[in-house]
Scaffold this motif. Structure first.
Motif, PDB file in Angstrom:
ATOM      1  N   SER A 205       0.840  -1.193   0.000  1.00  0.00           N
ATOM      2  CA  SER A 205       0.000   0.000   0.000  1.00  0.00           C
ATOM      3  C   SER A 205       0.877   1.245   0.000  1.00  0.00           C
ATOM      4  O   SER A 205       1.893   1.295   0.698  1.00  0.00           O
ATOM      5  CB  SER A 205      -0.904   0.001   1.240  1.00  0.00           C
ATOM      6  OG  SER A 205      -1.516   1.272   1.407  1.00  0.00           O
ATOM      7  N   ARG A 267      -1.521 -11.297 -15.492  1.00  0.00           N
ATOM      8  CA  ARG A 267      -1.578 -10.470 -14.289  1.00  0.00           C
ATOM      9  C   ARG A 267      -0.672  -9.234 -14.372  1.00  0.00           C
ATOM     10  O   ARG A 267      -0.733  -8.362 -13.503  1.00  0.00           O
ATOM     11  CB  ARG A 267      -1.169 -11.320 -13.076  1.00  0.00           C
ATOM     12  CG  ARG A 267      -2.261 -12.284 -12.637  1.00  0.00           C
ATOM     13  CD  ARG A 267      -1.732 -13.482 -11.865  1.00  0.00           C
ATOM     14  NE  ARG A 267      -0.833 -13.209 -10.782  1.00  0.00           N
ATOM     15  CZ  ARG A 267      -1.162 -13.139  -9.482  1.00  0.00           C
ATOM     16  NH1 ARG A 267      -2.443 -13.293  -9.142  1.00  0.00           N
ATOM     17  NH2 ARG A 267      -0.250 -12.930  -8.550  1.00  0.00           N
ATOM     18  N   ARG A 270      -1.852  -5.261 -14.135  1.00  0.00           N
ATOM     19  CA  ARG A 270      -2.228  -4.634 -12.867  1.00  0.00           C
ATOM     20  C   ARG A 270      -1.034  -3.997 -12.160  1.00  0.00           C
ATOM     21  O   ARG A 270      -1.208  -3.264 -11.186  1.00  0.00           O
ATOM     22  CB  ARG A 270      -2.876  -5.670 -11.940  1.00  0.00           C
ATOM     23  CG  ARG A 270      -1.913  -6.740 -11.455  1.00  0.00           C
ATOM     24  CD  ARG A 270      -2.594  -7.720 -10.539  1.00  0.00           C
ATOM     25  NE  ARG A 270      -1.628  -8.646  -9.930  1.00  0.00           N
ATOM     26  CZ  ARG A 270      -1.882  -9.415  -8.881  1.00  0.00           C
ATOM     27  NH1 ARG A 270      -3.073  -9.380  -8.319  1.00  0.00           N
ATOM     28  NH2 ARG A 270      -0.953 -10.205  -8.398  1.00  0.00           N
ATOM     29  N   THR A 271       0.189  -4.281 -12.611  1.00  0.00           N
ATOM     30  CA  THR A 271       1.380  -3.739 -11.974  1.00  0.00           C
ATOM     31  C   THR A 271       1.698  -2.354 -12.539  1.00  0.00           C
ATOM     32  O   THR A 271       1.184  -1.946 -13.587  1.00  0.00           O
ATOM     33  CB  THR A 271       2.597  -4.660 -12.184  1.00  0.00           C
ATOM     34  OG1 THR A 271       2.929  -4.694 -13.569  1.00  0.00           O
ATOM     35  CG2 THR A 271       2.283  -6.075 -11.712  1.00  0.00           C
ATOM     36  N   GLN A 273       0.932   0.595 -11.400  1.00  0.00           N
ATOM     37  CA  GLN A 273      -0.053   1.633 -11.117  1.00  0.00           C
ATOM     38  C   GLN A 273      -0.683   1.369  -9.766  1.00  0.00           C
ATOM     39  O   GLN A 273      -0.575   0.270  -9.225  1.00  0.00           O
ATOM     40  CB  GLN A 273      -1.125   1.657 -12.201  1.00  0.00           C
ATOM     41  CG  GLN A 273      -1.849   0.317 -12.370  1.00  0.00           C
ATOM     42  CD  GLN A 273      -2.796   0.324 -13.547  1.00  0.00           C
ATOM     43  OE1 GLN A 273      -3.656   1.197 -13.657  1.00  0.00           O
ATOM     44  NE2 GLN A 273      -2.656  -0.652 -14.429  1.00  0.00           N
ATOM     45  N   THR A 274      -1.310   2.372  -9.206  1.00  0.00           N
ATOM     46  CA  THR A 274      -1.960   2.210  -7.903  1.00  0.00           C
ATOM     47  C   THR A 274      -3.426   1.843  -8.100  1.00  0.00           C
ATOM     48  O   THR A 274      -4.041   2.196  -9.105  1.00  0.00           O
ATOM     49  CB  THR A 274      -1.855   3.494  -7.071  1.00  0.00           C
ATOM     50  OG1 THR A 274      -2.486   4.571  -7.776  1.00  0.00           O
ATOM     51  CG2 THR A 274      -0.398   3.845  -6.804  1.00  0.00           C
ATOM     52  N   HIS A 275      -3.972   1.129  -7.110  1.00  0.00           N
ATOM     53  CA  HIS A 275      -5.352   0.665  -7.178  1.00  0.00           C
ATOM     54  C   HIS A 275      -6.076   1.017  -5.878  1.00  0.00           C
ATOM     55  O   HIS A 275      -5.548   0.770  -4.784  1.00  0.00           O
ATOM     56  CB  HIS A 275      -5.397  -0.856  -7.368  1.00  0.00           C
ATOM     57  CG  HIS A 275      -4.744  -1.339  -8.619  1.00  0.00           C
ATOM     58  ND1 HIS A 275      -5.440  -1.592  -9.781  1.00  0.00           N
ATOM     59  CD2 HIS A 275      -3.443  -1.624  -8.899  1.00  0.00           C
ATOM     60  CE1 HIS A 275      -4.606  -2.002 -10.716  1.00  0.00           C
ATOM     61  NE2 HIS A 275      -3.394  -2.036 -10.209  1.00  0.00           N
ATOM     62  N   GLY A 276      -7.292   1.540  -6.010  1.00  0.00           N
ATOM     63  CA  GLY A 276      -8.146   1.742  -4.855  1.00  0.00           C
ATOM     64  C   GLY A 276      -7.729   2.887  -3.959  1.00  0.00           C
ATOM     65  O   GLY A 276      -6.701   3.544  -4.177  1.00  0.00           O
ATOM     66  N   GLY A 279      -4.206   3.005  -2.491  1.00  0.00           N
ATOM     67  CA  GLY A 279      -3.082   3.056  -3.409  1.00  0.00           C
ATOM     68  C   GLY A 279      -2.290   1.765  -3.453  1.00  0.00           C
ATOM     69  O   GLY A 279      -1.065   1.763  -3.311  1.00  0.00           O
ATOM     70  N   VAL A 281      -0.270  -1.374  -4.795  1.00  0.00           N
ATOM     71  CA  VAL A 281       0.636  -1.636  -5.911  1.00  0.00           C
ATOM     72  C   VAL A 281       0.996  -3.111  -5.889  1.00  0.00           C
ATOM     73  O   VAL A 281       1.397  -3.652  -4.847  1.00  0.00           O
ATOM     74  CB  VAL A 281       1.914  -0.778  -5.819  1.00  0.00           C
ATOM     75  CG1 VAL A 281       2.873  -1.126  -6.947  1.00  0.00           C
ATOM     76  CG2 VAL A 281       1.564   0.699  -5.859  1.00  0.00           C
TER      77      VAL A 281
END
Length: 345
Positions: A205, A267, A270-271, A273-276, A279, A281
């Motif tokens: 995170s 997969r 999805r790497t 960049q930040t998600h949700g 953040g 990773v």
């Protein structure tokens, strides 16, 4: 801090324990057989994930109780038990029981926070208290207190022929010192201050991280490990375990190698960049020969800060795949990283 010439001290792996929902028995048995095989290969640790309302291990404590009776040396860990679904007093009883059964080999990994998808089942879990449950780190503090033997009852003595204790029974001395905590930067700092061990996985995170970057996974993971050690009163005793998805292909068939690479490639988007809102990773998965993997790991800032690992087995592979992967981890990659298998017998 591993680098060529400095050996990796402990090698382990992490499994979700997949099973067929229509026939769960064989899947659980395969997981236990994998743990037995790991001990025979000289692994130092094996860890089980926890998955609720999915076809994965929902009760890691029960699974490790069974594993404790089929092994004699390997350390058994949970990565991680989300405490939001647990009563700390009851969990302390279960953990202490398994630790006694295993001869002191249990490594409980835990986390806190609102459970995933909580709104979907909160009334089933906490019918009358779902809106007021405390999901903060106080829940972990309660568990630690109970494992250390702090009183949970205001009565101690005999009633009739029954003896009652103020503390959780059984009490397993030393178990509280083997508790691990998983999470991001604030969790790393909290774990360090509280003398816990620290689990870091293939997702980190960026929450509470200062600055605008870089946001690459390896740099962030290294920062969190550094923060954990910086806040630990005795960094020389502080244990950190890294849990990347690492898939050696040395003895894999051509079909397996193709499938493993397709899994990692699917997969990969999805790497980077930040998600949700936190953040998150994700790390890319590592697939290749042990020579290739060792080179990549030695260049990884996160790996260079640990001396033990629990490489994560992919979620969706078959039992034969897992056997090939853990065999290559122990017989091929481990030695490339300077690791020595534990003596057998």
């Amino acid at each position: 801090m591993p680098e060529p010439g400095q050996p990796l001290r402990r090698l382990g792996f992490l499994t979700i324990g997949r099973f067929d929902e229509a026939a769960p028995g064989p899947g659980h048995e395969k997981t236990l057989q994998t743990i037995e095989r790991a001990e025979g290969l000289g692994f130092d640790t094996v860890w089980v994930r926890q998955r609720h309302l999915q076809a994965g291990i929902s009760s890691p404590v029960a699974m490790l109780a069974a594993a404790s009776q089929r092994t004699s040396r390997i350390e058994l860990g949970t990565a991680v038990i989300p405490l939001g679904l647990e009563n700390p007093l009851r969990l302390a009883e279960d953990l202490a029981t398994v630790d006694i059964l295993s001869g002191g080999r249990l490594n409980p990994g835990v986390s806190v926070g609102v459970p995933m998808h909580y709104d979907n089942y909160r009334t089933a879990l906490y019918p009358d208290t779902h809106d007021v449950e405390d999901f903060t780190k106080k829940r972990a503090e309660r568990l630690l207190d109970y494992l250390r033997g702090e009183p949970v009852s205001d009565f101690e003595g005999t009633i009739g022929i029954e003896q009652f204790s103020r503390r959780v029974q059984p009490h397993s001395p030393g178990l509280a010192g083997r508790v691990w905590y998983g999470g991001g930067l604030s969790s790393a700092i909290w774990a360090g201050k509280n003398r816990l061990n620290y689990l870091t996985s293939n997702v980190v995170s960026t929450e509470h991280r200062e600055g605008d970057g870089p946001w690459d996974f390896a740099t962030i993971q290294a920062e969190q490990i550094d923060a954990f050690r910086a806040h630990h009163p005795d960094p020389s005793t502080a244990r950190v375990s890294q849990g990347l998805v690492v898939i050696p292909t040395d003895s894999a068939t051509a079909e397996q190698i193709g499938r493993y690479r397709r899994y990692a490639e699917a997969r990969l988007p999805r790497t980077g960049q930040t998600h949700g809102p936190r953040g998150m990773v994700f790390s890319p998965d590592f697939v290749g020969s042990s020579d290739e993997l060792a080179e990549k790991l030695y260049a990884h800032p996160g790996f260079r800060r640990v001396d033990e690992v629990a490489f994560a087995l992919p979620f969706s592979f078959d039992a034969d795949d897992y056997l090939q992967i853990i065999t290559d981890l122990a017989e091929k990659l481990g030695p490339k990283l300077g690791w020595t298998p534990a003596p057998i017998g």
